[in-house]
Design an enzyme around this catalytic site. Structure first.
Site, mmCIF file in Angstrom:
data_model
loop_
_atom_site.group_PDB
_atom_site.id
_atom_site.type_symbol
_atom_site.label_atom_id
_atom_site.label_comp_id
_atom_site.label_asym_id
_atom_site.label_seq_id
_atom_site.Cartn_x
_atom_site.Cartn_y
_atom_site.Cartn_z
ATOM 1 N N HIS A 68 0.711 -1.183 -0.115
ATOM 2 C CA HIS A 68 0.108 0.001 0.082
ATOM 3 C C HIS A 68 0.877 1.259 -0.096
ATOM 4 O O HIS A 68 2.005 1.208 0.689
ATOM 5 C CB HIS A 68 -0.887 -0.063 1.200
ATOM 6 C CG HIS A 68 -2.286 -0.993 1.169
ATOM 7 N ND1 HIS A 68 -2.838 -1.039 -0.012
ATOM 8 C CD2 HIS A 68 -2.659 -1.970 2.048
ATOM 9 C CE1 HIS A 68 -3.823 -1.789 0.171
ATOM 10 N NE2 HIS A 68 -3.765 -2.305 1.663
ATOM 11 N N CYS A 111 -0.015 2.828 -4.718
ATOM 12 C CA CYS A 111 -0.709 4.069 -4.790
ATOM 13 C C CYS A 111 0.375 5.026 -4.362
ATOM 14 O O CYS A 111 1.218 4.784 -3.726
ATOM 15 C CB CYS A 111 -2.015 4.039 -3.943
ATOM 16 S SG CYS A 111 -3.265 3.187 -4.575
#
Length: 432
Positions: free
Chosen positions: A264, A312
């Site tokens: 992440h 991301c």
């Protein structure tokens, strides 16, 4: 597994073989998850190949040796799990070797309970049958010098990606006289892929991410790369492993180094890009990049270094909410990163992002990351005649044409720091 525990096993494999029965130990390791089905299958294949090379030892003797070697390649809980198995099987002498203690009178009174769903039933009526001690062939031994240098171990397990991208082979070494090319000629030291995939988090699981690891390993093995693989690691373990790998003989000899870090990502409160680890910590992406400077990483001086970051880079979503598609962003509440990045001179470095700064990247819940899967596909189709930077451009173009169920889109980008030559992977061809 800790380096200390790995060394204890490797230094005492002959004694461990003498005090354990191969078949009973293998069954317990399979049942309790210390070895996967794939590792057990590879154990047989590797041992059979070794038997054909050196017929001095029986197949079972070599498999016994390989069993302990594979255990040293398992995760941080492998050593303790091995001790529990040895305790349950009453292999007191083998347990003494691991513990380096003399008294184990209470072993039988303190046997651990295996998992409730375990199908393994100890054969209490059968006494352990010791395997005769064997002097192992040189090809299975580590030298004293190698044992004293604790370095990461190459990942050798088999993988089964959902799609097996078959790499087209090149028929000749590709060069570019006008721009120049990085040397990619070696048969045994073509490249290193350091793969890190953080899938499990306290409140989240990155569905489909396992397939990204499998696809990358499958493709880069065909390219002749050595694979080093970490899964669900803390920030400390990641940096410790990275630093050891960058200082190792593997890296000194290699022609190319690629890091693929899947996790992440987000912007912290200072709008700096950070990536998360499975222990809940985050670190600035720039600090990872800094580890590949010429000062910190002399083993890779003038060699191509590629960093692949498919996570991301912020919370912005181009269109709508996803249904069967997830993003690799995280809920950021505080800046847990207290590290200060140190800037050094960098060169021969290519950094590949799956999305623009501030935006999310998408991952299919079954098949994996859009970017990673497309990268594997394009490498398989074009690496035989296309340099790596052009491969990345094709990946970016293809991903930009993808849409989620509700219209989400993604645009990747890359930038280089002194990546001044063409990088041709030359699959299936060497000059050695």
């Amino acid at each position: 597994m800790d380096d200390k525990h790995r060394k204890i096993i490797k230094d005492n494999i002959t004694k461990l073989i003498q005090h354990t029965d191969f078949k009973r130990l293998l069954q317990a390791c399979k049942t309790e998850g210390l070895l996967s089905a794939g590792m057990v299958n590879n154990l047989h294949i590797d041992s059979k190949n070794m038997l054909e090379v050196d017929g001095t030892y029986t197949l079972e003797e070599i498999k016994h040796q390989k069993l302990f070697e594979k255990i040293t390649h398992r995760g941080p809980e492998a050593f303790d799990k091995l001790k529990k198995i040895l305790t349950y099987l009453d292999y007191v002498e083998a347990l003494q070797i691991l513990e380096r203690e003399k008294e184990f009178q209470r072993i039988r009174d303190n046997r651990p309970n295996f998992t409730q769903h375990s199908s393994y039933v100890p054969e209490k009526e059968i006494d352990p049958i010791p395997t005769p001690a064997v002097d192992l062939p040189d090809s299975l031994q580590l030298s004293e010098e190698q044992n004293s240098i604790l370095i990461p171990n190459e990942f050798l397990d088999s993988v089964e990606p959902k799609v097996k991208y078959e790499v087209k082979k090149t028929v000749q070494m590709i060069t570019n006289d006008k721009i120049g090319t990085y040397s990619m000629k070696s048969k045994d030291n073509r490249g290193i892929l350091f793969l890190v995939n953080n899938i499990k988090f306290d409140t989240d699981y990155r569905n489909g991410a396992e397939n990204d690891s499998a696809a990358l390993i499958y493709v880069f093995r065909q390219l002749g790369f050595k694979i080093f693989n970490l899964k669900d690691v803390s920030q400390k373990l990641f940096f410790d492993y990275l630093e050891k790998l960058l200082k190792s003989e593997y890296t000194r000899k290699t022609e190319c180094f690629i890091l693929a870090l899947m996790s992440h990502g987000e912007l912290n409160t200072k709008k700096e890009e950070v990536v998360g680890f499975s222990d809940g910590s985050t670190v600035k992406v720039q600090l990872i990049i800094d580890h590949f400077s010429n000062v910190k990483c002399p083993n890779l001086l003038e060699k191509p270094k590629v960093l692949i970051f498919p996570f991301c880079r912020g919370p912005i979503e181009e269109r709508g909410n996803m249904t069967n598609t997830e993003s690799d962003t995280m809920s950021y509440t505080q800046d847990k990163d207290n590290n200060t990045a140190m800037m050094y001179k960098e060169s021969d470095l290519l950094i590949c992002f799956a999305t623009n700064k501030g935006f999310k990247s998408f991952r299919d819940q079954k098949n994996g990351s859009w970017y990673v899967q497309e990268l594997c596909k394009v490498i398989a189709e074009h690496a035989h005649d296309t340099d790596f930077q052009d491969i990345i451009k094709i990946v970016q173009r293809n991903v930009s044409k993808m849409f989620s169920e509700n219209g989400g889109i993604q645009m990747g980008n890359s930038h280089d720091l002194g990546f001044n030559y063409k990088l041709f992977l030359n699959p299936g061809f060497s000059e050695e």
